[in-house]
Write an enzyme that holds these catalytic residues in place. Structure first.
Site, mmCIF file in Angstrom:
data_model
loop_
_atom_site.group_PDB
_atom_site.id
_atom_site.type_symbol
_atom_site.label_atom_id
_atom_site.label_comp_id
_atom_site.label_asym_id
_atom_site.label_seq_id
_atom_site.Cartn_x
_atom_site.Cartn_y
_atom_site.Cartn_z
ATOM 1 N N ASP A 132 -5.215 -13.647 -9.642
ATOM 2 C CA ASP A 132 -6.455 -13.266 -8.964
ATOM 3 C C ASP A 132 -7.421 -12.631 -9.953
ATOM 4 O OD1 ASP A 132 -4.589 -11.122 -9.162
ATOM 5 O OD2 ASP A 132 -5.703 -9.956 -7.687
ATOM 6 N N ASP A 133 -8.690 -12.684 -9.602
ATOM 7 C CA ASP A 133 -9.769 -12.040 -10.363
ATOM 8 C C ASP A 133 -9.748 -12.366 -11.855
ATOM 9 O OD1 ASP A 133 -10.105 -11.058 -7.874
ATOM 10 O OD2 ASP A 133 -10.037 -8.946 -8.397
ATOM 11 N N ASP A 243 -11.017 0.306 -3.038
ATOM 12 C CA ASP A 243 -11.346 0.436 -4.462
ATOM 13 C C ASP A 243 -12.737 -0.082 -4.817
ATOM 14 O OD1 ASP A 243 -10.661 -2.203 -4.053
ATOM 15 O OD2 ASP A 243 -9.183 -2.323 -5.650
#
Ligand code: GDL
Length: 692
Positions: A132-133, A243
């Site tokens: 991810d990311d 976050d």
């Protein structure tokens, strides 16, 4: 249909137990080993069975994924893995090599295997690879070796999975891990199809739902993605993750995931708030959800009492969680607590025991004429309900917060009745009084929280509760000012306020300058699904447009006021320019319009008004109040502006009444329209313009 094991875990999918628990997968300071061990205890107590170790900012999980753990780290991880085992929690070690791995380089894959071998030596048996990311563009070497990014990830994942001996639990997080990331859609995503077709069947796939932070996750959406992935996904749920916004914390219940999902999923792991202690509610309510069964009507008659209410109610789950959480707040985590009891110190002798009795030698008892010691009542369940309502969920404020916003809105909109002696004045005052009491409850909650014996929880909450206390304080002072009580608050009216009078820092400032800012205020625009159609105006629409114009004029009490240049356009007395008229329709018919004149000189002259040279064109827009979503109106304006621009005009203006807050707000939020000075305008009228 799902069945249940005695530990509260659902089993299905060929007898494999339903994965349930927590993923430590957020950005920011990772939890401590002590907190994680604490988590395992709670998970066991609440019937959850899994912990996925994936702290984004742990060096050796992501940025320095190649580095082996030092002896000291090895010792800590070994102890952690053992603690998980001791509490019947499956510890899944995740690694994120995607920032810089070269998939096609065998040395890289060997390094990855070596790292996971090391963790296996610590006693870990479950693993996960996360992609991810990360950048989706492959390096030239990988482009040569693999036909797509998905093929590269799948090849390495399958190899590592086999290298580790096909562990019973092995999770893969795709780069397109939610529907919003899939192009053009989930069912047509080449990336997901490649993953689904080629990833070995024993590897499970993580999925966050329709979005990164999904408001709702429907059964249909899971059926769709499962058919592409060729397996039921494990939900990585970001519903409580905070976050991405330092002002938010989520203390609402696990919600908007129907329990009918349970048999369709391989599991659910929640990636909660960065602060460890406030996650009590997120995890407790997830556990309640996991224990719920959809088929309450068909339950085995022999099931125990506690099984009776096995449908899931977020409200009830929240109350259960808060009731348990209260006990934790009230138990001290300080070996040597404060020298004086934190709650209800009795100055006279009393039968009642103080909350904490370890009054040290230095305990001070004030004399008869001295200040009494500061005392606060112990925290209550009501306080925690209020706290949770103020910090509820990403797409929803809690019930009390909603009432507070509604009341403030009403008090503000009806402030003209606050001081004039009319029938409505009494209502205004009474509602202002109630609002004040609600604000006071926030202050009292703050006081009792800051006096709670468990300091660890308090410190995790502190920034948030200070922030809300101060926000509520400003609103409270504002209502007092509206009611003519006290002087206008310095904080509110001062043009040189203290730093807490303007929130959000630079990031907030950037946001406020963007045209879309405020669109997502949860109170003002509760997300709704409504389908609108914008189409060109035709002569048959004239009556409807005029009707809307008159209706809104009446509603805003503008009939008797000096006219605006655009009135004759809306009333159908003059025709809009070619291709400069749109109407908005919803289920109930025409609900808005946007009209423009490329050259507004004549229309202005009709009411003896002059226009400014740089802004020769005029727009007007109106939508009925039932259209709460601002986007269709924005869309109409942007269509008209682009037509006007292509006609060669350099600037557009609109006229508004100062009292028309709705329209003022609308144009201000567009960002491009600014007030312009026009000499000789009637007092109530304001002109705004934009250069094209
Ligand atoms: C993400 C990240 C996660 C982060 C979350 C919320 C996944 C799979 N990855 O996209 O680390 O905490 O958003 O900001 O969700």
């Amino acid at each position: 249909m799902s069945t249940r094991d005695r530990t509260g875990g659902q089993t299905h999918n060929g007898g494999r137990r339903f994965i349930s628990g927590v993923v430590e997968g957020f950005y920011g300071r990772p939890w401590t080993m002590e907190q994680r061990t604490d988590l395992f205890k709670r998970e066991q107590m609440w019937g959850l069975n899994t912990y996925l170790y994936a702290p984004k900012d742990d060096y050796k999980h992501r940025m320095y994924w190649r580095d082996l753990y030092s002896a000291e780290e090895a010792e800590q991880l070994t102890a952690l893995i053992a603690a998980a085992k001791q509490h019947n929690v499956d510890f899944i070690y995740a690694i994120s090599p995607g920032l810089d791995i070269t998939f096609s380089n065998p040395r890289e894959v060997a390094i990855l295997k070596r790292k996971l071998d090391q963790v296996r030596d610590f006693g870990c048996t479950s693993f996960s690879l996360l992609f991810d990311d990360i950048e989706t563009e492959m390096c030239p070497a990988d482009k040569q070796a693999f036909s797509s990014f998905a093929h590269a990830q799948v090849a390495v994942t399958n190899e590592v999975y086999q290298h580790l001996g096909e562990p019973k639990t092995f999770l893969f997080c795709p780069t397109d891990y939610c529907a919003a990331f899939c192009t053009p859609s989930v069912s047509q995503s080449t990336y997901l199809h490649t993953v689904g077709d080629n990833l070995l069947p024993g590897v499970d796939i993580l999925w966050t739902g329709p979005k990164v932070v999904s408001h709702k996750i429907s059964v249909e959406s899971i059926e769709e993605v499962s058919s592409v992935l060729k397996r039921a996904p494990v939900i990585w749920d970001n519903i409580h993750a905070n976050d991405y916004d330092p002002q938010r914390l989520f203390l609402g219940p696990f919600k908007d995931r129907p329990i009918e999902l349970i048999p369709k999923l391989r599991g659910v792991l929640t990636n909660p708030n960065c602060e460890f202690y406030p996650n009590f509610v997120a995890i407790h309510t997830l556990a309640t959800w996991c224990k719920a069964t959809a088929d309450a009507g068909q339950r085995d008659v022999e099931m125990g009492e506690e099984e009776e209410d096995s449908c899931y109610s977020p409200e009830k789950a929240l109350t259960l969680a808060l009731t348990d959480w209260l006990q934790e707040f009230l138990s001290t985590d300080q070996p040597r607590g404060p020298c004086r009891p934190p709650a209800r110190l009795k100055k006279e002798s009393s039968d009642e025991e103080p909350m904490q009795t370890d009054i040290g030698e230095s305990s001070y008892v004030p004399g008869p004429d001295e200040n009494p010691l500061y005392t606060a009542e112990p925290l209550t369940l009501e306080d925690l309900k209020l706290l949770s309502d103020l910090f509820y969920l990403p797409y929803e404020h809690g019930p009390i917060a909603r009432v507070m916003l509604e009341e403030l809105n009403w008090l503000k909109n009806n402030s003209q009745t606050a001081t004039s002696e009319t029938d409505k004045t009494a209502e205004w005052r009474s509602r202002a009084q109630q609002f004040d009491e609600m604000c006071e409850a926030v202050v009292q909650m703050f006081n009792r929280l800051s006096n709670a014996p468990n300091r660890s929880i308090l410190y995790d909450l502190y920034n948030y509760i200070c922030d809300i206390k101060s926000g509520v304080g400003l609103a409270r002072a504002y209502v007092k000012t509206l009611g003519g009580q006290g002087r206008p608050s310095a904080q509110l009216m001062n043009d040189d306020p203290e730093p807490w009078g303007f929130r959000g820092g630079l990031s907030g400032e950037f946001q406020r300058m963007l045209p879309g800012h405020g669109n997502r205020d949860l109170f003002k625009d509760p997300p709704k699904t409504a389908v609108y159609c914008i189409r060109p105006y035709c002569p048959e629409d004239k009556m409807e447009v005029e009707r809307i114009f008159r209706e809104m004029q009446r509603a805003e009490d503008k009939v008797t006021q000096p006219p605006l240049i655009c009135d004759s356009l809306s009333a159908g007395e003059i025709s809009p320019s070619v291709q400069c008229a749109l109407v908005l329709e919803d289920d109930g018919g025409i609900c808005g319009y946007a009209l423009a004149l490329i050259d507004a000189k004549q229309a202005a002259a009709k009411i003896q008004r002059r226009i400014i040279e740089e802004f020769p064109s005029l727009v007007t827009i109106q939508v009925l109040p039932r259209v709460t979503d601002p986007s269709p109106a924005k869309r109409m304006i942007s269509c008209l502006l682009s037509t006007i621009r292509s006609s060669g005009s350099r600037g557009v203006f609109c006229e508004l009444r100062q009292s028309d807050r709705r329209m003022l707000d609308f144009y201000s939020k567009l960002g491009s329209f600014k007030p312009i000075q026009v000499a000789g305008l009637p007092q109530d009228i304001l002109t705004m313009g934009t250069i094209l």
